[in-house]
Design an enzyme around this catalytic site. Structure first.
Site, PDB file in Angstrom:
ATOM      1  N   ARG A 284       0.853  -1.181   0.000  1.00  0.00           N
ATOM      2  CA  ARG A 284       0.000   0.000   0.000  1.00  0.00           C
ATOM      3  C   ARG A 284       0.891   1.233   0.000  1.00  0.00           C
ATOM      4  NH1 ARG A 284      -1.302   2.602   4.592  1.00  0.00           N
ATOM      5  NH2 ARG A 284      -1.318   0.776   5.933  1.00  0.00           N
ATOM      6  N   HIS A 288      -3.782   4.095   4.657  1.00  0.00           N
ATOM      7  CA  HIS A 288      -4.828   3.076   4.774  1.00  0.00           C
ATOM      8  C   HIS A 288      -6.161   3.639   4.291  1.00  0.00           C
ATOM      9  CE1 HIS A 288      -7.222  -0.199   6.370  1.00  0.00           C
ATOM     10  NE2 HIS A 288      -7.953   0.665   7.032  1.00  0.00           N
ATOM     11  N   TYR A 297       4.104   5.642  11.245  1.00  0.00           N
ATOM     12  CA  TYR A 297       4.431   4.264  11.606  1.00  0.00           C
ATOM     13  C   TYR A 297       5.288   3.515  10.589  1.00  0.00           C
ATOM     14  CZ  TYR A 297       0.267   3.417   8.668  1.00  0.00           C
ATOM     15  OH  TYR A 297      -0.655   3.409   7.647  1.00  0.00           O
TER      16      TYR A 297
END
Length: 397
Positions: A284, A288, A297
Site C-alpha cells: 500500500r 490506509h 508508523y
C-alpha cells in the site's frame, strides 16, 4: 503530471527521529523462505514459469495494452477520489495506490458468471466487473448505501466490516455447489483481515464443504499501522494448509502473474477441487484511508523501495521492450485518463442530496411501530429548524 508518476508525487515525509513501528526482534522465529510466483520482474523482463505460463498463453499485445489501460485508468480514478475527499466532497476514501496489478490481474481472470465479494478497496476489480467508477463514490459521499445492483455485475456491495465478506462468500459458494453450477466465487480481503475470526470460520466451512471459492488476500504489508510481522509468524499463504486446502503467494505487483495464478485457482474451484488461498504480495503506497497518516508508523525508505516495483511502470517497461505499445498509445491513454478524472469530478458534485427521511425506509419489509415512531420524531426535529428560521425572519421584519 503523468499517471505513472502519481505514486512518486505522493511522498509524505517522516521526521528523522521517528522509529518504524513493529520492527522485528531477535527473539522472533524465522519462517521458511516463501515461494513467490512471478512472470514479470520489477524491470519488466519476462520470467518463465512452467506451472503458470500456460494460464497466460493466450495473452496478446492487445491484451497487454488492455491490462495496462485498466491499471492506468483505475489509478487515475483512485487519485481523483482521494483529491475529492481532500476537498471535502467525500467523507472518506480508501486508496488502492500500488495494488493495481493484484486487482486488475485477478479481476480479468473472472468469468461473467463468477461472483465477487469485495472489501472497500477493490476499485480495480469493480472496474473489471463493469461497475461505473462514479457508482463507487455515493456511499463515501453519504448519498446512498452502495450505488449499484450486485446482480447486474455479480459484484457485491462494498463491505466495511473487516473480514465478514469471506463468510458471505463461503456461504454463497456452498450454494453454488448445491445448485450444481460450474461458476466460482472470489472473496477479497487484506492481511489484517486474515487475523479475524470470520476469515478462519470461512476457511473451515469452505474446506469441509469443498466450496468453489478463491480467497484472494492482498497482503499490502500493513493492517493500518500494524506490520505483517506483528500479525503472523509464518507466510500468510501457508495458513491454508492448516485448513486443508492449498495456498500460493504471487507477486502482487506483477499483473501477468496475478492473472495466471487467479485463473488457475478459479479453474480449480470450478472443477470441484475446493477452495484455494491466493496471497498477492504487494504494498500500500498511500495511506490506509484518507483519515490515516502512514508517516507515523512506517519509514520512507520502505515505501521508496516498493515504489521501484510499481506495477504500472513494470508493465510499461515490458510493453516497450516487446514493442507492444508506442508513444501514440501512451499519449492517447493519458488523455483518456484525464477525461475520466473530469467525469468523476463532475458526477460527484452533481450527486443530489438524499431524502433525509429515506433512512427509515426498507428497515423492515412490512414496517415496524418503533421505526414509525422514530420517523415521526425525526420529522418533528427537522421541522423545528424550519419553524425557528421562519420565526427569526418574522422578528427581523
Amino acid at each position: 503530471m503523468t499517471v505513472e508518476s502519481t505514486a512518486a508525487a505522493r511522498k509524505p515525509r517522516r521526521s528523522s527521529g521517528t522509529k518504524r513501528a513493529g520492527a522485528k526482534t531477535a527473539s522472533q522465529p524465522k519462517a521458511s523462505e516463501p515461494q513467490l510466483v512471478q512472470l514479470l520482474t520489477p524491470e519488466g523482463e519476462r520470467v518463465k514459469n512452467d506451472e503458470y505460463d500456460g494460464f497466460v498463453a493466450d495473452i496478446t499485445p492487445e491484451s497487454l495494452r488492455g491490462l495496462y489501460r485498466d491499471m492506468v485508468l483505475t489509478r487515475r480514478f483512485d487519485a481523483e477520489a482521494t483529491s475529492l475527499q481532500r476537498q471535502g466532497e467525500l467523507g472518506l476514501w480508501a486508496s488502492l495506490l500500488g495494488q493495481e496489478a493484484a486487482q486488475i490481474g485477478s479481476g480479468r481472470a473472472l468469468r461473467d458468471d463468477d461472483y465477487v465479494f469485495p472489501t472497500y478497496r477493490e476499485h480495480g476489480v469493480a472496474w473489471c466487473r463493469g461497475v461505473d467508477p462514479t457508482n463507487l463514490l455515493g456511499m463515501f459521499r453519504g448519498v446512498n448505501h452502495g450505488g449499484w445492483d450486485p446482480k447486474t455485475n455479480n459484484f457485491h456491495l462494498y463491505t466495511i466490516v473487516i473480514g465478514s465478506q469471506t463468510l458471505h462468500a463461503a456461504g454463497y459458494a456452498m450454494g453454488v455447489a448445491k445448485d450444481g453450477a460450474d461458476s466460482a466465487v472470489i472473496a477479497y480481503f487484506g492481511d489484517g483481515a486474515s487475523s479475524q475470526g470470520d476469515v478462519a470460520e470461512a476457511f473451515t466451512f469452505s474446506a469441509v464443504y469443498n466450496a468453489p471459492v478463491v480467497f484472494f488476500c492482498q497482503n499490502n504489508q500493513w493492517a493500518i499501522s500494524e506490520p505483517t510481522e506483528k500479525q503472523m509468524r509464518v507466510p500468510l499463504y501457508q495458513r491454508a494448509q492448516g485448513f486443508g486446502f492449498p495456498g500460493v503467494r504471487v507477486d502482487g505487483n506483477d499483473v501477468l502473474a496475478c492473472l495466471a495464478v487467479t485463473r488457475a485457482a478459479l479453474e480449480r474451484a470450478r472443477t470441484g477441487q475446493g477452495p484455494m488461498l491466493v496471497e498477492a504480495f504487494t504494498y500500500r503506497m498511500g495511506a490506509h484511508t484518507t483519515s490515516d497518516d502512514p508517516t507515523k508508523y512506517r519509514a520512507d525508505e520502505e515505501r521508496e523501495a516498493w515504489e521501484a516495483k510499481d506495477p504500472i511502470l513494470r508493465l510499461r517497461a515490458y510493453l516497450e521492450r516487446e514493442s507492444a505499445a508506442d508513444e501514440a498509445f501512451f499519449a492517447a491513454l493519458e488523455k483518456e485518463s484525464e477525461a475520466l478524472g473530469r467525469r468523476v469530478r463532475e458526477a460527484v458534485r452533481a450527486m443530489p442530496d438524499p431524502d433525509h427521511m429515506a433512512i427509515f425506509d426498507h428497515v423492515y419489509a412490512d414496517g415496524h411501530a418503533l421505526v414509525d415512531e422514530e420517523r415521526a420524531q425525526f420529522a418533528a426535529y427537522e421541522a423545528s429548524f424550519s419553524d425557528s428560521g421562519a420565526g427569526a425572519v418574522e422578528e427581523g421584519k
